[in-house]
Design an enzyme around this catalytic site. Sequence first.
Site, mmCIF file in Angstrom:
data_model
loop_
_atom_site.group_PDB
_atom_site.id
_atom_site.type_symbol
_atom_site.label_atom_id
_atom_site.label_comp_id
_atom_site.label_asym_id
_atom_site.label_seq_id
_atom_site.Cartn_x
_atom_site.Cartn_y
_atom_site.Cartn_z
ATOM 1 C CG ASP A 7 -84.884 -8.397 -34.574
ATOM 2 O OD1 ASP A 7 -83.889 -8.663 -35.266
ATOM 3 O OD2 ASP A 7 -84.801 -7.746 -33.517
ATOM 4 C CG ASP A 9 -79.726 -10.660 -31.235
ATOM 5 O OD1 ASP A 9 -79.492 -11.567 -30.421
ATOM 6 O OD2 ASP A 9 -79.106 -10.535 -32.310
#
Length: 252
Positions: A7, A9
């Site tokens: 991922d 953020d």
Amino acid sequence: MKNIICDIDGVLMHDNKLVPGSDKFIGRILQQGNPLVVLTNNPAQTGKDLQNRLAAAGIPEIPEQCFYTSAMATANFLKQQNGDNNAKAYVIGEGALIHELYNAGFTITDINPDFVIVGETRTYHWDMIRKAAAFIAKGARFIATNPDTHGPSYSPGCGALCAPIEVISGRKPFYVGKPSPLIIRSALNHMGAHSENTVIIGDNMRTDILAGFQSGLETILVLTGVTRREDIELEPFRPNHVFDSAIDIDVV
């Protein structure tokens, strides 16, 4: 050597600022040569946009083809659903989503569309809601890139934009992005990998870790984003590993 889905953020970045140590983590992964997909629910940026965003924050340059977004997964899903037919779509979203749909063979229109597709946009307005709800009520299929309700700064996300359309039309959207296993399978296909030798790294138990768990991936939670250590006990599933930050990961 494990395949990695990571991922952005909360793991590598906070808004446009580097999560301390994430540059060193990515540098190590690139040096080791692990197959890598950097996966995001955000449909508003292209792979090149994301590459530039991370590089500007000081993360070593990740090849553009390593980035995979919910817009890409949505276009891939719809192409599989629609075959070679030249379907029509009414789109609420930014240029990155429209670009992916064009590449998948869709005509973008507000005249009798076969699909209503919602991503994220800052230009959301009353007429979009009215048109989308009317098209869906008349039989257009309702597809959304991701269920996120808001970003870190409480900017409205795709799920929030879908809410009034859902209430008016009486139809729920099909969400492609995390925590749906669909986007994980799509990312695996993108990198030519299999679930049994792939690890997903994320900061959110209810999106990243749930998506990985449901897809049979090894899961790594980092505590630099949404989920705190005490939140883990609130969920009925567990990550395989928990680290304070990406720099501490030692299992890939």
